[in-house]
Design an enzyme around this catalytic site. Structure first.
Site, PDB file in Angstrom:
ATOM      1  N   ASP A 381       0.853  -1.187   0.000  1.00 56.56           N
ATOM      2  CA  ASP A 381       0.000   0.000   0.000  1.00 56.56           C
ATOM      3  C   ASP A 381       0.885   1.231   0.000  1.00 56.56           C
ATOM      4  O   ASP A 381       2.034   1.149   0.378  1.00 56.56           O
ATOM      5  CB  ASP A 381      -0.813   0.044   1.297  1.00 56.56           C
ATOM      6  CG  ASP A 381      -2.030  -0.828   1.201  1.00 56.56           C
ATOM      7  OD1 ASP A 381      -2.357  -1.208   0.086  1.00 56.56           O
ATOM      8  OD2 ASP A 381      -2.638  -1.119   2.238  1.00 56.56           O
ATOM      9  N   ASP A 687      -4.439  -2.910   4.841  1.00 59.85           N
ATOM     10  CA  ASP A 687      -4.947  -2.444   6.126  1.00 59.85           C
ATOM     11  C   ASP A 687      -6.467  -2.439   6.172  1.00 59.85           C
ATOM     12  O   ASP A 687      -7.055  -2.602   7.210  1.00 59.85           O
ATOM     13  CB  ASP A 687      -4.388  -1.063   6.477  1.00 59.85           C
ATOM     14  CG  ASP A 687      -4.523  -0.093   5.313  1.00 59.85           C
ATOM     15  OD1 ASP A 687      -5.254  -0.415   4.350  1.00 59.85           O
ATOM     16  OD2 ASP A 687      -3.916   0.984   5.357  1.00 59.85           O
ATOM     17  N   ASP A 691      -9.151  -5.398   1.896  1.00 64.90           N
ATOM     18  CA  ASP A 691      -7.902  -6.043   1.489  1.00 64.90           C
ATOM     19  C   ASP A 691      -7.896  -7.517   1.868  1.00 64.90           C
ATOM     20  O   ASP A 691      -7.021  -8.262   1.447  1.00 64.90           O
ATOM     21  CB  ASP A 691      -6.695  -5.377   2.170  1.00 64.90           C
ATOM     22  CG  ASP A 691      -6.415  -4.006   1.592  1.00 64.90           C
ATOM     23  OD1 ASP A 691      -6.734  -3.812   0.412  1.00 64.90           O
ATOM     24  OD2 ASP A 691      -5.902  -3.152   2.314  1.00 64.90           O
TER      25      ASP A 691
END
Length: 968
Positions: A381, A687, A691
């Protein structure tokens, strides 16, 4: 006091635990209404807005009456269980039988005074092995229990005394008011106070995977469930053992016995070697028996041991038992029971160290450590992992112009300012707490929310006042598919709809904008271009762009709750109020970490929901993209474009992607699947709740400890507690170290096995006697299995590990380099010791000694030299491919300690307790000789490393076998 039974049973509270439990457990709406519905808060002495007081005495009182949010856990298995398990190893049982036989034999032939040594020392050695194995397994399981404690200890926000505070899930009490957001775990049983399209995934409790919408007609929330969508606040009515979840958790215990892939492979290797050893032992047994009974076996003085018809039956049985003991010792040496132990030791050690090494990691699945060592790509990310997640508004376009500085409120008209502040204060799930005294204002919420709220405060927003001037009618919570969130507000008679989200997406929905005087002006092409350029300009400076827009709503708002739930907020014809650019600086050290990965052959890819320009700017800043020239498609791609390709095209393109912008969680999943099909070992950081599928699909899922939602953590294998990408790289380093250490240990152990096996077999078949007896071999076994595993398994990771490509999945466990080192050492040991065995008496000029003593001296020297060779070999195994094997040895105190301990014990065995090991004291010449023989193995290793090895595996034949075994 009163005699009201309800009063007395609840202590100071107007309601008792039993009443609460019946209401929540049976989801009994009528009973809830009898207790006063949400007004139950009064009975629990708490306020739906401000929560409980939360001082110590209040918390203690609540815990006493309603219990605490913990539940009794099943005890782990006791140490005795582990002892019992270690005892059931087949080899050890055979040895025990041999010990009993040789004890009986010794006492019978040599009398009780002299004859008990052999049997007892074998038995003692076996017991030692059992105890050591049990201790190691027991410690492993304790560590696992601690891990599970860590896993369950979730931290979350509760509202106490009007402010949001973070507490551990174990500290939640009945009466607490808890804000719930998408991805949270419901920490206790309770009822809904307020909710906006709040839906809960109750599959963990009911087993049905349907998402349940919560409202005043369906207000019950069950502990252990996850928030699938929306937001809300809940009032806790049951904790710990008084919840369904608590009862469930108290009745199941964690299973600790998962085998990691490496262990499975090693068990394959161990089984294979064991089978070889067993067949060799059987062969020796048969040969020796034939030799004995045909009269070819002689005593040290040259007399024949067995004469048919003359030797008594009992003497013949004794002879046969001795031969059986010899065969058993060969099995002992051959079976490397230390291999699986080495894996558990290495993994346990690495985990302990990783937890300490501020790698700030919580490992949820042991095998993830070792898989991480072979990761070939990391999909990371951007926000919070590569960047600091400390956001501040640095640019703002309000009223069709740029504000400089961004909080310059002098240039805004009252109308515009009040609409903007209304949007900022109401369309957020953050909050602002102003302390009574003169303390600092506390802003809470996600980093983006906080940045915008802080900017609102600078523009003169009075959070509580603004929120009380209008009421929320309906909320559309932010989600990462739509990349925007909205609210409907009622202020006096007018309904407003406010939207906030990704700038270009919200901008595309706007047909008008508000100018500096607060007038609403149609958006012409020039103005639209002005805003678009503003967004691109901010994005190129790696700012995150958020737009704020609104529209009045003239039609009738749906009245009843059911219709309101279904109501879609209009999102067209909006009026643009502001576009803000939020700076989220790169984490210090991320550039170096990414460089490290690239050197190590691990490609880092950035997958982000932010727009492509912002992503590109950050990727250039942290080194994922080398230069502007790299920033072209398909290195840089948008999620929707990637999504549109066919499966085959996606696999082709996935290889090249470095940055994916505006990606939805599903794009992340598609990327992971495509990369895995190409044979990559993929690590993914995530997070958000969304996901979870990608984390689950990847070979290693890494979730974020600070930003990560509970759902993400549940799906992951490793939790990175400080959200820092540098920690991810540390995990890769440790993972590689696990693999490297195990390879070192295999090389060390196989050398010992091969050498001892050949020496004993050759000696037994040619002369009918073995130079290394059972007790000695058990001692060697202990050195190499347990102590060797400890010494080599605890080598700390070196930078050298990060300068080579990752180990592929199909690569053999025993590399050509290891074969080379192993064969050189083993052949040296075998040749020297066999020369000693056959020519020892002549070389050591012992011909004139008493035959029995001469034999013992010769065998003692062989044993001593053999053990010392293993100590040198331990150093050689530390660096299989480097010439200087002593480099960095001082850093590993444990290694030095173990080597020193082995040396001291060896001296003690030979000089003081020779009776037990059938050895004799040696003079200084003999010691010098043993040390000399061992010393030569070191220069030999250095010379050996000059021999080039072929790249293709020599032993395709073996690996196929290992794979077959390892698979089962």
């Amino acid at each position: 006091g009163t005699t009201d039974p309800q009063k007395t049973s609840g202590g100071d509270f107007a309601v008792s635990q039993e009443q609460l439990t019946t209401v929540t457990r049976d989801h009994n709406i009528t009973a809830l209404q009898e207790l006063g519905g949400v007004r139950l808060a009064e009975a629990l002495k708490t306020s739906p807005e401000k929560g409980i007081l939360g001082d110590d005495s209040d918390l203690v009182k609540r815990k006493n009456v309603f219990g605490s949010n913990t539940y009794p856990q099943k005890k782990g298995r006791s140490f005795w269980m582990f002892l019992w398990e270690a005892w059931q190893d087949l080899t050890l049982i055979i040895l025990m039988v041999a010990a009993a036989a040789s004890l009986a034999l010794g006492i019978k032939t040599e009398g009780i005074k002299e004859g008990w040594y052999d049997g007892v020392s074998i038995a003692f050695a076996v017991l030692l092995v059992i105890v050591v194995t049990a201790i190691s397994d027991y410690r492993q399981s304790l560590q696992f229990q601690n891990l599970n404690e860590e896993k369950r200890n979730i931290h979350l926000e509760v509202i106490r005394g009007g402010r949001r505070v973070e507490v551990s899930i174990y500290d939640i009490v009945v009466g607490d008011v808890i804000p719930l957001n998408i991805g949270d775990q419901v920490p206790a049983d309770g009822i809904l106070i307020t909710g906006h399209s709040l839906s809960i995934d109750e599959s963990s409790m009911t087993g049905e995977s349907k998402i349940v919408h919560k409202s005043t007609s369906e207000p019950f929330l069950m502990s252990g469930c996850k928030v699938a969508d929306g937001s809300g606040t809940m009032l806790v009515t049951g904790v710990g053992i008084n919840t369904e979840w608590g009862l469930l958790m108290a009745s199941i215990s964690e299973d600790t016995g998962e085998e990691t892939p490496l262990q499975v492979r090693l068990n394959g290797v161990a089984t294979f070697i064991g089978i070889v050893g067993l067949s060799v032992a059987v062969l020796v047994l048969v040969v020796l028996m034939i030799r004995y009974f045909t009269g070819h076996t002689k005593n040290p003085d040259g007399s024949i041991q067995f004469k048919a018809g003359r030797t008594s039956v009992s003497a013949a049985v004794d002879g046969a038992i001795k031969i059986f003991t010899v065969a058993v010792t060969i099995v002992v040496v051959a079976v490397p029971e230390g291999l699986p132990l080495a894996v558990t030791l290495t993994l346990a050690y690495s985990m302990r160290k990783m937890m300490r090494d501020k790698a700030l990691v919580c490992v949820r699945r042991l095998s993830a450590c070792e898989t991480m060592g072979s990761a070939t790509t990391i999909c990371s990310d951007k926000t919070g992992t590569l960047t600091l997640n400390e956001m501040t508004v640095v640019d703002a376009y309000v009223g069709g112009q740029k504000l400089d500085p961004p909080d310059n409120k002098a240039r805004l008209s009252g109308v515009l300012s009040s609409l903007l502040i209304q949007g900022v204060a109401q369309n957020t799930n953050g909050s602002v707490f102003v302390p009574e005294g003169a303390g600092d204002v506390e802003v809470s919420g996600s980093p983006t929310e906080k940045a915008i709220l802080v900017w609102g405060l600078k523009l003169g927003m009075d959070f509580d006042a603004v929120r009380s001037q209008s009421t929320l009618v309906h909320v559309f919570p932010f989600n990462s598919e739509k990349k925007r969130g909205g609210v409907a507000l009622q202020a006096e008679s007018q309904v407003y709809i406010h939207w906030k989200g990704a700038a270009e997406i919200v901008l595309a929905c706007c047909s008008r904008y508000s100018d500096a005087s607060g007038e609403v002006v149609p958006m012409d092409e020039d103005k639209a271009l002005f805003f678009k350029n503003a967004i691109e300009d901010m994005a190129a400076r790696s700012l995150r762009c958020v737009a704020i827009a609104y529209r009045p709503y003239e039609e009738k708002v749906p009245a009843d709750e059911q219709q309101l739930m279904q109501w879609k907020l209009p999102e067209d014809d909006l009026i643009l109020l502001a576009i803000v650019g939020i700076k989220d600086p790169c984490r210090p050290g991320v550039r170096d970490a990414i460089q490290l990965c690239q050197n190590a052959g691990v490609k880092v890819r950035m997958v982000t929901g932010d727009n492509l320009q912002t992503a590109k700017a950050i990727a250039l800043e942290c080194g994922i993209l080398g230069s502007d020239a790299d920033a072209v498609e398909p290195n840089l791609i948008e999620g929707r474009i990637f999504r549109a390709y066919s499966d085959e095209q996606r696999e082709e393109i996935a290889e090249k992607i470095s940055v994916m912008g505006r990606s939805s969680p599903n794009d992340k999943l598609l990327l992971v699947q495509a990369l895995r099909k190409r044979g990559h070992v993929v690590a993914v950081t995530g997070d958000g709740t969304n996901d979870a599928p990608a984390l689950h699909e990847a070979d290693i899922g890494l979730s974020m400890g600070i930003q990560g939602t509970e759902v993400a953590k549940e799906s992951s294998d490793i939790i990175i507690l400080d959200d820092n990408f540098a920690s991810v790289v540390k995990v890769v380093r440790w993972g590689r170290s696990v693999y490297a250490n195990i390879q070192k240990f295999i090389q060390f152990q196989l050398t010992v096995n091969v050498a001892a096996l050949i020496i004993n077999v050759v000696a037994a078949i040619s002369s009918g006697d073995v130079p290394l007896n059972a007790v000695q071999l058990l001692w060697v076994n202990l050195i190499m299995d347990t102590l060797g595993a400890l010494a080599l398994a605890t080598e700390p990771p070196t930078d050298h590990l990060m300068h080579r490509p990752p180990v592929g999945r199909r690569e053999p466990l025993i590399t050509n380099i290891m074969w080379r080192n192993l064969l050189i050492q083993a052949s040296y040991q075998v040749s020297v010791l066999l020369v000693l065995n056959f020519q020892g008496k002549r070389l050591l000029s012992l011909q004139h000694d008493n035959a029995d003593h001469a034999n013992k001296v010769k065998n003692t020297i062989i044993f001593n030299a053999f053990v010392l060779c293993q100590i040198f070999n331990e150093f050689n195994a530390r660096k299989p491919d480097e010439k200087n094997v002593f480099r960095g040895v001082t850093k590993n105190r444990l290694f030095i300690g173990i080597v020193a301990m082995t040396l001291i014990l060896q001296v003690v065995i030979i000089e003081f307790i020779g009776k037990f090991t059938s050895t004799v004291k040696l003079n200084w010449k003999h010691w010098l000789l043993s040390v000399g023989i061992a010393f030569v193995s070191w220069p030999l290793a250095i010379v050996g490393k000059l021999i080039p090895v072929p790249k293709t595996p020599l032993h395709e034949f073996f690996t196929r076998k290992f794979y077959r075994h390892g698979r089962h």
